[in-house]
Motif scaffolding. Sequence first.
Motif, PDB file in Angstrom:
ATOM      1  N   MET A   1       0.831  -1.191   0.000  1.00  0.00           N
ATOM      2  CA  MET A   1       0.000   0.000   0.000  1.00  0.00           C
ATOM      3  C   MET A   1       0.874   1.252   0.000  1.00  0.00           C
ATOM      4  SD  MET A   1      -3.199   0.917  -0.055  1.00  0.00           S
ATOM      5  CE  MET A   1      -4.091  -0.493   0.622  1.00  0.00           C
ATOM      6  N   SER A   2       1.890   1.260   0.856  1.00  0.00           N
ATOM      7  CA  SER A   2       2.774   2.417   0.933  1.00  0.00           C
ATOM      8  C   SER A   2       3.509   2.635  -0.383  1.00  0.00           C
ATOM      9  CB  SER A   2       3.782   2.233   2.072  1.00  0.00           C
ATOM     10  OG  SER A   2       4.693   3.298   2.120  1.00  0.00           O
ATOM     11  N   VAL A   3       3.958   1.544  -1.019  1.00  0.00           N
ATOM     12  CA  VAL A   3       4.680   1.659  -2.280  1.00  0.00           C
ATOM     13  C   VAL A   3       3.780   2.250  -3.355  1.00  0.00           C
ATOM     14  CG1 VAL A   3       5.850   0.370  -4.087  1.00  0.00           C
ATOM     15  CG2 VAL A   3       6.240  -0.219  -1.698  1.00  0.00           C
ATOM     16  N   ARG A   4       2.500   1.892  -3.341  1.00  0.00           N
ATOM     17  CA  ARG A   4       1.581   2.314  -4.385  1.00  0.00           C
ATOM     18  C   ARG A   4       1.204   3.785  -4.262  1.00  0.00           C
ATOM     19  NH1 ARG A   4      -3.526  -1.441  -5.462  1.00  0.00           N
ATOM     20  NH2 ARG A   4      -1.779  -2.775  -6.030  1.00  0.00           N
ATOM     21  N   PHE A   5       1.035   4.274  -3.024  1.00  0.00           N
ATOM     22  CA  PHE A   5       0.454   5.600  -2.851  1.00  0.00           C
ATOM     23  C   PHE A   5       1.407   6.661  -2.296  1.00  0.00           C
ATOM     24  CE2 PHE A   5      -3.231   2.695  -2.509  1.00  0.00           C
ATOM     25  CZ  PHE A   5      -3.960   3.165  -3.593  1.00  0.00           C
ATOM     26  N   ASN A   6       2.518   6.260  -1.702  1.00  0.00           N
ATOM     27  CA  ASN A   6       3.406   7.226  -1.064  1.00  0.00           C
ATOM     28  C   ASN A   6       4.604   7.510  -1.973  1.00  0.00           C
ATOM     29  OD1 ASN A   6       5.199   8.670   0.545  1.00  0.00           O
ATOM     30  ND2 ASN A   6       4.607   7.594   2.409  1.00  0.00           N
ATOM     31  N   PRO A   7       4.741   8.732  -2.509  1.00  0.00           N
ATOM     32  CA  PRO A   7       5.877   9.026  -3.406  1.00  0.00           C
ATOM     33  C   PRO A   7       7.225   8.916  -2.709  1.00  0.00           C
ATOM     34  CG  PRO A   7       4.702  11.041  -2.821  1.00  0.00           C
ATOM     35  CD  PRO A   7       3.867   9.900  -2.315  1.00  0.00           C
ATOM     36  N   HIS A   8       7.274   9.187  -1.371  1.00  0.00           N
ATOM     37  CA  HIS A   8       8.529   9.072  -0.642  1.00  0.00           C
ATOM     38  C   HIS A   8       8.985   7.621  -0.574  1.00  0.00           C
ATOM     39  CE1 HIS A   8       8.324  13.263   0.433  1.00  0.00           C
ATOM     40  NE2 HIS A   8       7.126  13.101   0.979  1.00  0.00           N
ATOM     41  N   THR A   9       8.035   6.700  -0.450  1.00  0.00           N
ATOM     42  CA  THR A   9       8.382   5.283  -0.432  1.00  0.00           C
ATOM     43  C   THR A   9       9.005   4.866  -1.746  1.00  0.00           C
ATOM     44  OG1 THR A   9       6.614   4.776   1.139  1.00  0.00           O
ATOM     45  CG2 THR A   9       7.462   2.949  -0.178  1.00  0.00           C
ATOM     46  N   ARG A  10       8.419   5.290  -2.842  1.00  0.00           N
ATOM     47  CA  ARG A  10       8.984   4.950  -4.146  1.00  0.00           C
ATOM     48  C   ARG A  10      10.381   5.542  -4.308  1.00  0.00           C
ATOM     49  NH1 ARG A  10       3.588   6.097  -5.728  1.00  0.00           N
ATOM     50  NH2 ARG A  10       4.194   8.155  -6.553  1.00  0.00           N
ATOM     51  N   ARG A  11      10.568   6.745  -3.779  1.00  0.00           N
ATOM     52  CA  ARG A  11      11.885   7.373  -3.869  1.00  0.00           C
ATOM     53  C   ARG A  11      12.920   6.602  -3.050  1.00  0.00           C
ATOM     54  NH1 ARG A  11      13.927  11.189  -0.508  1.00  0.00           N
ATOM     55  NH2 ARG A  11      11.861  11.590   0.375  1.00  0.00           N
ATOM     56  N   TYR A  12      12.549   6.143  -1.839  1.00  0.00           N
ATOM     57  CA  TYR A  12      13.451   5.347  -1.027  1.00  0.00           C
ATOM     58  C   TYR A  12      13.868   4.062  -1.741  1.00  0.00           C
ATOM     59  CZ  TYR A  12      12.663   8.083   3.265  1.00  0.00           C
ATOM     60  OH  TYR A  12      12.620   9.061   4.210  1.00  0.00           O
ATOM     61  N   LEU A  13      12.913   3.443  -2.429  1.00  0.00           N
ATOM     62  CA  LEU A  13      13.147   2.110  -2.980  1.00  0.00           C
ATOM     63  C   LEU A  13      13.798   2.123  -4.362  1.00  0.00           C
ATOM     64  CD1 LEU A  13       9.895   0.192  -1.951  1.00  0.00           C
ATOM     65  CD2 LEU A  13      12.139   0.121  -0.865  1.00  0.00           C
ATOM     66  N   ARG A  14      13.719   3.228  -5.080  1.00  0.00           N
ATOM     67  CA  ARG A  14      14.210   3.243  -6.460  1.00  0.00           C
ATOM     68  C   ARG A  14      15.694   2.864  -6.555  1.00  0.00           C
ATOM     69  NH1 ARG A  14      12.722   8.123  -7.693  1.00  0.00           N
ATOM     70  NH2 ARG A  14      10.591   7.459  -8.137  1.00  0.00           N
ATOM     71  N   PRO A  15      16.610   3.434  -5.746  1.00  0.00           N
ATOM     72  CA  PRO A  15      18.028   3.045  -5.886  1.00  0.00           C
ATOM     73  C   PRO A  15      18.294   1.580  -5.537  1.00  0.00           C
ATOM     74  CG  PRO A  15      17.821   5.137  -4.742  1.00  0.00           C
ATOM     75  CD  PRO A  15      16.447   4.555  -4.807  1.00  0.00           C
ATOM     76  N   ILE A  16      17.702   1.089  -4.442  1.00  0.00           N
ATOM     77  CA  ILE A  16      17.954  -0.297  -4.051  1.00  0.00           C
ATOM     78  C   ILE A  16      17.399  -1.262  -5.091  1.00  0.00           C
ATOM     79  CG2 ILE A  16      15.887  -0.395  -2.576  1.00  0.00           C
ATOM     80  CD1 ILE A  16      17.304  -2.299  -0.759  1.00  0.00           C
ATOM     81  N   GLN A  17      16.245  -0.945  -5.654  1.00  0.00           N
ATOM     82  CA  GLN A  17      15.667  -1.822  -6.661  1.00  0.00           C
ATOM     83  C   GLN A  17      16.489  -1.825  -7.940  1.00  0.00           C
ATOM     84  OE1 GLN A  17      11.692  -0.164  -6.696  1.00  0.00           O
ATOM     85  NE2 GLN A  17      10.870  -1.844  -5.463  1.00  0.00           N
ATOM     86  N   SER A  18      17.069  -0.678  -8.300  1.00  0.00           N
ATOM     87  CA  SER A  18      17.856  -0.621  -9.535  1.00  0.00           C
ATOM     88  C   SER A  18      19.090  -1.506  -9.458  1.00  0.00           C
ATOM     89  CB  SER A  18      18.262   0.829  -9.827  1.00  0.00           C
ATOM     90  OG  SER A  18      19.209   1.295  -8.885  1.00  0.00           O
ATOM     91  N   VAL A  19      19.650  -1.668  -8.244  1.00  0.00           N
ATOM     92  CA  VAL A  19      20.818  -2.528  -8.074  1.00  0.00           C
ATOM     93  C   VAL A  19      20.418  -3.998  -7.973  1.00  0.00           C
ATOM     94  CG1 VAL A  19      22.755  -3.091  -6.551  1.00  0.00           C
ATOM     95  CG2 VAL A  19      22.170  -0.704  -6.973  1.00  0.00           C
ATOM     96  N   LEU A  20      19.334  -4.280  -7.261  1.00  0.00           N
ATOM     97  CA  LEU A  20      18.995  -5.661  -6.937  1.00  0.00           C
ATOM     98  C   LEU A  20      18.187  -6.381  -8.007  1.00  0.00           C
ATOM     99  CD1 LEU A  20      18.115  -5.452  -3.133  1.00  0.00           C
ATOM    100  CD2 LEU A  20      20.303  -5.931  -4.218  1.00  0.00           C
ATOM    101  N   GLU A  21      17.369  -5.671  -8.774  1.00  0.00           N
ATOM    102  CA  GLU A  21      16.455  -6.340  -9.716  1.00  0.00           C
ATOM    103  C   GLU A  21      17.146  -7.253 -10.717  1.00  0.00           C
ATOM    104  OE1 GLU A  21      12.430  -3.599  -9.989  1.00  0.00           O
ATOM    105  OE2 GLU A  21      14.158  -3.102 -11.274  1.00  0.00           O
ATOM    106  N   PRO A  22      18.360  -6.917 -11.228  1.00  0.00           N
ATOM    107  CA  PRO A  22      19.005  -7.856 -12.159  1.00  0.00           C
ATOM    108  C   PRO A  22      19.478  -9.148 -11.498  1.00  0.00           C
ATOM    109  CG  PRO A  22      19.870  -5.618 -12.433  1.00  0.00           C
ATOM    110  CD  PRO A  22      19.088  -5.633 -11.158  1.00  0.00           C
ATOM    111  N   HIS A  23      19.493  -9.203 -10.173  1.00  0.00           N
ATOM    112  CA  HIS A  23      20.104 -10.334  -9.474  1.00  0.00           C
ATOM    113  C   HIS A  23      19.119 -11.127  -8.624  1.00  0.00           C
ATOM    114  CE1 HIS A  23      23.993  -8.670 -10.667  1.00  0.00           C
ATOM    115  NE2 HIS A  23      23.499  -7.496 -10.317  1.00  0.00           N
ATOM    116  N   ILE A  24      18.148 -10.453  -8.042  1.00  0.00           N
ATOM    117  CA  ILE A  24      17.135 -11.156  -7.263  1.00  0.00           C
ATOM    118  C   ILE A  24      15.769 -10.622  -7.664  1.00  0.00           C
ATOM    119  CG2 ILE A  24      18.700 -11.493  -5.312  1.00  0.00           C
ATOM    120  CD1 ILE A  24      17.198  -9.314  -3.821  1.00  0.00           C
TER     121      ILE A  24
END
Length: 256
Positions: free
Chosen positions: A1-24
Amino acid sequence: MSVRFNPHTRRYLRPIQSVLEPHIGGDRLRNVAKMHLVYRRYLDNLPFVWRRWSENGRTWYDIAGEEHVKEALTAGRGAILLSSHSYGISRLIPPILSGQGYHISRVGGWDEEETVRHWGNDSERDWKHLHVGADAWARLRVSKQVAGALRENSLVSMSMPNRPSGIPEQEVRIFNQRFFIDPAMMRLFDGLRATVLTCFAMCTDTGKIKMNVHPPLTGGPLEMSQSYGELYSRYLTEHPEFCRFWKPLLQRKDQW
């Protein structure tokens, strides 16, 4: 829910996801993202809740490897508890160990006014704050304070800075990214002939703090650097959710 509606949550997660998505991916990536948000919330609230937690004694934390601390103090020369900048909850290491009756100091960048605002004054906390400062004289002063604490057979909690470049013995890897530790700290420890115990503190989703103390680093500065880097790489790979320097890492900042 937080990821979908909170822009700050998406901002927190964008860098970590960019590194991890190719591997996990799949459930593990979702669990890492969820725990990363829990971890960030812990950090936001620690200055407000740590006193209440400390009243509960050891029920809110576990220490693995405490025997290494006791062995170092039995030798009578104190010990450095070495964690990493922007990983885990290193700021809780002094409150936890002072609550166990250990004499401990924390080396940090906060000045005294900021320290008091977050953690209370000397009468409210059982651990000392050693302010690093921004210039060479201030660093020399705190180095002498660290040496004095070790001579008194006390513990000193310090965090290792991260750098974008270095030599292979100082390398730390996290999936397809790499960075390097600060060589000056290992030279300082070698000059002090200090016992160095790598120590990481992390949180669980049930409200506990898990602190792991590892055996002493051995050898000269390069050997200690390599051992620390290999251990830290393992933590970053197994528990990337407790890392909060994704953006500086991707931007190749000078130090973080």
